[in-house]
Motif scaffolding. Structure first.
Motif, PDB file in Angstrom:
ATOM      1  N   LEU A  27      74.060 -61.935  57.758  1.00 28.02           N
ATOM      2  CA  LEU A  27      73.780 -60.702  58.485  1.00 28.02           C
ATOM      3  C   LEU A  27      74.370 -60.749  59.889  1.00 28.02           C
ATOM      4  O   LEU A  27      74.848 -59.737  60.410  1.00 28.02           O
ATOM      5  CB  LEU A  27      72.275 -60.468  58.568  1.00 28.02           C
ATOM      6  N   ALA A  28      74.326 -61.921  60.499  1.00 27.90           N
ATOM      7  CA  ALA A  28      74.834 -62.081  61.861  1.00 27.90           C
ATOM      8  C   ALA A  28      76.335 -61.809  61.942  1.00 27.90           C
ATOM      9  O   ALA A  28      76.848 -61.499  63.022  1.00 27.90           O
ATOM     10  CB  ALA A  28      74.519 -63.481  62.376  1.00 27.90           C
ATOM     11  N   GLU A  29      77.029 -61.896  60.818  1.00 32.83           N
ATOM     12  CA  GLU A  29      78.458 -61.604  60.801  1.00 32.83           C
ATOM     13  C   GLU A  29      78.734 -60.102  60.786  1.00 32.83           C
ATOM     14  O   GLU A  29      79.863 -59.672  61.020  1.00 32.83           O
ATOM     15  CB  GLU A  29      79.094 -62.247  59.570  1.00 32.83           C
ATOM     16  N   GLN A  30      77.694 -59.289  60.534  1.00 30.95           N
ATOM     17  CA  GLN A  30      77.895 -57.845  60.417  1.00 30.95           C
ATOM     18  C   GLN A  30      77.098 -57.040  61.434  1.00 30.95           C
ATOM     19  O   GLN A  30      77.608 -56.062  61.991  1.00 30.95           O
ATOM     20  CB  GLN A  30      77.519 -57.388  58.998  1.00 30.95           C
ATOM     21  N   ALA A  31      75.850 -57.414  61.697  1.00 28.72           N
ATOM     22  CA  ALA A  31      74.992 -56.644  62.603  1.00 28.72           C
ATOM     23  C   ALA A  31      75.133 -57.141  64.032  1.00 28.72           C
ATOM     24  O   ALA A  31      75.501 -58.298  64.277  1.00 28.72           O
ATOM     25  CB  ALA A  31      73.543 -56.744  62.148  1.00 28.72           C
ATOM     26  N   ASP A  32      74.810 -56.267  64.982  1.00 24.07           N
ATOM     27  CA  ASP A  32      74.878 -56.634  66.398  1.00 24.07           C
ATOM     28  C   ASP A  32      73.689 -57.472  66.840  1.00 24.07           C
ATOM     29  O   ASP A  32      73.801 -58.280  67.768  1.00 24.07           O
ATOM     30  CB  ASP A  32      74.948 -55.362  67.257  1.00 24.07           C
ATOM     31  N   ALA A  33      72.543 -57.255  66.208  1.00 24.80           N
ATOM     32  CA  ALA A  33      71.340 -58.008  66.543  1.00 24.80           C
ATOM     33  C   ALA A  33      70.497 -58.136  65.283  1.00 24.80           C
ATOM     34  O   ALA A  33      70.576 -57.297  64.377  1.00 24.80           O
ATOM     35  CB  ALA A  33      70.534 -57.311  67.644  1.00 24.80           C
ATOM     36  N   ILE A  34      69.690 -59.186  65.217  1.00 32.65           N
ATOM     37  CA  ILE A  34      68.811 -59.409  64.064  1.00 32.65           C
ATOM     38  C   ILE A  34      67.420 -59.729  64.572  1.00 32.65           C
ATOM     39  O   ILE A  34      67.230 -60.645  65.376  1.00 32.65           O
ATOM     40  CB  ILE A  34      69.308 -60.564  63.178  1.00 32.65           C
ATOM     41  N   TYR A  35      66.447 -58.969  64.101  1.00 36.07           N
ATOM     42  CA  TYR A  35      65.048 -59.204  64.442  1.00 36.07           C
ATOM     43  C   TYR A  35      64.346 -59.721  63.186  1.00 36.07           C
ATOM     44  O   TYR A  35      64.239 -59.006  62.187  1.00 36.07           O
ATOM     45  CB  TYR A  35      64.393 -57.924  64.939  1.00 36.07           C
ATOM     46  N   VAL A  36      63.895 -60.965  63.245  1.00 36.34           N
ATOM     47  CA  VAL A  36      63.190 -61.565  62.117  1.00 36.34           C
ATOM     48  C   VAL A  36      61.698 -61.473  62.417  1.00 36.34           C
ATOM     49  O   VAL A  36      61.212 -62.053  63.391  1.00 36.34           O
ATOM     50  CB  VAL A  36      63.615 -63.026  61.896  1.00 36.34           C
ATOM     51  N   VAL A  37      60.992 -60.726  61.588  1.00 31.39           N
ATOM     52  CA  VAL A  37      59.565 -60.494  61.797  1.00 31.39           C
ATOM     53  C   VAL A  37      58.785 -61.563  61.043  1.00 31.39           C
ATOM     54  O   VAL A  37      58.807 -61.616  59.812  1.00 31.39           O
ATOM     55  CB  VAL A  37      59.160 -59.091  61.312  1.00 31.39           C
ATOM     56  N   ASN A  38      58.104 -62.427  61.784  1.00 29.62           N
ATOM     57  CA  ASN A  38      57.326 -63.518  61.191  1.00 29.62           C
ATOM     58  C   ASN A  38      55.956 -62.992  60.813  1.00 29.62           C
ATOM     59  O   ASN A  38      55.072 -62.830  61.647  1.00 29.62           O
ATOM     60  CB  ASN A  38      57.211 -64.679  62.179  1.00 29.62           C
ATOM     61  N   ASN A  39      55.767 -62.764  59.507  1.00 29.28           N
ATOM     62  CA  ASN A  39      54.508 -62.220  59.004  1.00 29.28           C
ATOM     63  C   ASN A  39      53.581 -63.315  58.491  1.00 29.28           C
ATOM     64  O   ASN A  39      52.595 -63.017  57.808  1.00 29.28           O
ATOM     65  CB  ASN A  39      54.793 -61.217  57.879  1.00 29.28           C
ATOM     66  N   SER A  40      53.902 -64.565  58.771  1.00 30.21           N
ATOM     67  CA  SER A  40      53.050 -65.688  58.338  1.00 30.21           C
ATOM     68  C   SER A  40      52.853 -66.644  59.512  1.00 30.21           C
ATOM     69  O   SER A  40      53.365 -67.772  59.492  1.00 30.21           O
ATOM     70  CB  SER A  40      53.676 -66.400  57.139  1.00 30.21           C
ATOM     71  N   PRO A  41      52.144 -66.210  60.551  1.00 28.19           N
ATOM     72  CA  PRO A  41      51.946 -67.053  61.732  1.00 28.19           C
ATOM     73  C   PRO A  41      51.090 -68.272  61.422  1.00 28.19           C
ATOM     74  O   PRO A  41      50.323 -68.274  60.459  1.00 28.19           O
ATOM     75  CB  PRO A  41      51.238 -66.115  62.716  1.00 28.19           C
ATOM     76  N   GLU A  42      51.251 -69.290  62.257  1.00 30.65           N
ATOM     77  CA  GLU A  42      50.459 -70.520  62.142  1.00 30.65           C
ATOM     78  C   GLU A  42      50.623 -71.187  60.782  1.00 30.65           C
ATOM     79  O   GLU A  42      49.693 -71.810  60.255  1.00 30.65           O
ATOM     80  CB  GLU A  42      48.979 -70.237  62.432  1.00 30.65           C
ATOM     81  N   ASP A  43      51.819 -71.046  60.207  1.00 25.87           N
ATOM     82  CA  ASP A  43      52.146 -71.739  58.965  1.00 25.87           C
ATOM     83  C   ASP A  43      53.258 -72.731  59.288  1.00 25.87           C
ATOM     84  O   ASP A  43      54.360 -72.338  59.678  1.00 25.87           O
ATOM     85  CB  ASP A  43      52.604 -70.728  57.905  1.00 25.87           C
ATOM     86  N   ALA A  44      52.965 -74.006  59.146  1.00 27.23           N
ATOM     87  CA  ALA A  44      53.894 -75.049  59.594  1.00 27.23           C
ATOM     88  C   ALA A  44      55.246 -74.966  58.880  1.00 27.23           C
ATOM     89  O   ALA A  44      56.302 -75.121  59.504  1.00 27.23           O
ATOM     90  CB  ALA A  44      53.264 -76.423  59.379  1.00 27.23           C
ATOM     91  N   ALA A  45      55.215 -74.716  57.565  1.00 30.14           N
ATOM     92  CA  ALA A  45      56.472 -74.644  56.817  1.00 30.14           C
ATOM     93  C   ALA A  45      57.321 -73.465  57.287  1.00 30.14           C
ATOM     94  O   ALA A  45      58.551 -73.572  57.423  1.00 30.14           O
ATOM     95  CB  ALA A  45      56.175 -74.525  55.320  1.00 30.14           C
ATOM     96  N   THR A  46      56.677 -72.345  57.568  1.00 35.26           N
ATOM     97  CA  THR A  46      57.395 -71.176  58.081  1.00 35.26           C
ATOM     98  C   THR A  46      58.006 -71.484  59.443  1.00 35.26           C
ATOM     99  O   THR A  46      59.160 -71.119  59.720  1.00 35.26           O
ATOM    100  CB  THR A  46      56.447 -69.971  58.197  1.00 35.26           C
ATOM    101  N   ASP A  47      57.246 -72.146  60.295  1.00 36.30           N
ATOM    102  CA  ASP A  47      57.746 -72.488  61.635  1.00 36.30           C
ATOM    103  C   ASP A  47      59.009 -73.338  61.550  1.00 36.30           C
ATOM    104  O   ASP A  47      59.960 -73.140  62.321  1.00 36.30           O
ATOM    105  CB  ASP A  47      56.670 -73.230  62.427  1.00 36.30           C
ATOM    106  N   GLU A  48      59.043 -74.264  60.599  1.00 38.91           N
ATOM    107  CA  GLU A  48      60.216 -75.131  60.447  1.00 38.91           C
ATOM    108  C   GLU A  48      61.443 -74.322  60.023  1.00 38.91           C
ATOM    109  O   GLU A  48      62.542 -74.509  60.559  1.00 38.91           O
ATOM    110  CB  GLU A  48      59.921 -76.229  59.422  1.00 38.91           C
ATOM    111  N   VAL A  49      61.249 -73.425  59.061  1.00 35.95           N
ATOM    112  CA  VAL A  49      62.379 -72.614  58.580  1.00 35.95           C
ATOM    113  C   VAL A  49      62.868 -71.675  59.675  1.00 35.95           C
ATOM    114  O   VAL A  49      64.080 -71.558  59.930  1.00 35.95           O
ATOM    115  CB  VAL A  49      61.962 -71.814  57.333  1.00 35.95           C
ATOM    116  N   LEU A  50      61.942 -71.006  60.358  1.00 35.11           N
ATOM    117  CA  LEU A  50      62.333 -70.026  61.360  1.00 35.11           C
ATOM    118  C   LEU A  50      62.908 -70.677  62.620  1.00 35.11           C
ATOM    119  O   LEU A  50      63.643 -70.024  63.368  1.00 35.11           O
ATOM    120  CB  LEU A  50      61.155 -69.120  61.711  1.00 35.11           C
ATOM    121  N   ALA A  51      62.613 -71.946  62.848  1.00 39.41           N
ATOM    122  CA  ALA A  51      63.246 -72.652  63.961  1.00 39.41           C
ATOM    123  C   ALA A  51      64.755 -72.750  63.741  1.00 39.41           C
ATOM    124  O   ALA A  51      65.552 -72.643  64.687  1.00 39.41           O
ATOM    125  CB  ALA A  51      62.634 -74.036  64.124  1.00 39.41           C
TER     126      ALA A  51
END
Length: 290
Positions: A27-51
């Motif tokens: 997506l970063a190759e096509q869009a000017d900006a990307i907003y990733v909405v984290n809908n699973s807060p305080e989840d360690a596995a999600t934090d690792e991926v989104l980092a």
């Protein structure tokens, strides 16, 4: 238009796997900006991926305080994109894969003569099989009665006119609702069949039934509650149009699989019945969300 329009992508993330990293990079190759909405807060596995996702240029992570649902999650990203001055907002589920050149193809649809286009979406291909879904084997740009959310490109002008998603729906039929509001406002929905989005519905797994290969969505009882509730809400709001008969055919096939092949049939049936009652009791109000 592609040379002047500013486009932001919004990706909804709920306990995502590492596959989201590759899709956001594309997506970063096509869009000017990307907003990733984290809908699973305080989840360690999600934090690792989104980092890892956060390290990609042009990405902004929007943490939500809880799982706010699909409608509110998309809205969080869309509001930020509009506030930052973007002309178009391109939204995605985490289980969709963008194709090269898709944005250029979708933007081109907004230049079509006639009534203004509100939303343009790509053709859909099943990620599990690599086959196009029924009715998707076409070419060119064609008007639609509804578009699924993932891969849909919204114009700023349309969103300012019809509003954002109805957050009370939470999940399921969120895309139908905003599509129908656009049509009621005299705007067009179009599908660009010359670009294809790989998409996965549910936790789809391969199975066998009467010697044939089938794919089971394995939606949770909660999803069956919302699917049934929101289907009733859509009928109450928009009546029995073409969308209903297409949806009824899909729902019938899905329920045959649930009743004959899936586990936890009892909880799923009971959840659907609760959804039926909730849909009938749902209090209708103005659905325009700014």
């Amino acid at each position: 238009m592609t040379g002047t329009a500013r486009v932001a992508a919004v990706v909804l993330a709920y306990r995502p796997t590492a596959s989201i990293v590759d899709n956001v990079a594309k997506l970063a190759e096509q869009a000017d900006a990307i907003y990733v909405v984290n809908n699973s807060p305080e989840d360690a596995a999600t934090d690792e991926v989104l980092a890892v996702v956060d390290a990609i240029d042009a990405v902004t992570i929007l943490d939500q305080g809880r799982n706010v649902g699909v409608a509110a999650g998309f809205n969080a990203g869309m509001r930020r994109a509009l506030a930052d001055g973007h002309d178009f907002v391109w939204i995605f589920d985490q289980d969709s894969t963008v194709a090269e050149g898709m944005l250029t193809a979708l933007l081109g649809a907004f230049d079509a003569p006639g009534r203004p286009v509100a939303i343009a979406g790509p053709a859909l291909r099943a990620e599990e099989t690599g086959h196009l879904y029924d009715g998707e084997l076409r070419s060119g740009v064609r008007d639609q009665t509804a578009l699924i959310s993932s891969g849909a490109l919204f114009s700023r002008a349309a969103l300012e006119r019809i509003g954002l998603h109805d957050e009370r729906l939470f999940i399921d039929y969120v895309d139908h609702d905003i599509s129908f509001r656009a049509l009621r406002a005299g705007l067009r929905l179009v599908k660009v069949y010359d670009t294809v989005l790989d998409h996965r519905f549910g936790a789809s797994v391969e199975s066998r039934f009467l010697g044939r290969r089938i794919y089971l969505s394995n939606y949770s009882p909660m999803r069956h509650y919302y699917m049934t509730r929101n289907r009733i809400i859509m009928i109450r709001r928009y009546g029995f149009g073409r969308w209903f008969w297409e949806d009824a055919a899909y729902a019938t096939k899905a329920w045959i699989k649930v009743l004959l092949c899936e586990r936890d049939r009892g909880p799923k049936v009971r959840a659907a019945l609760r959804g039926l009652v909730a849909g009938v009791r749902f209090r209708q109000v103005d659905t325009k969300v700014d």
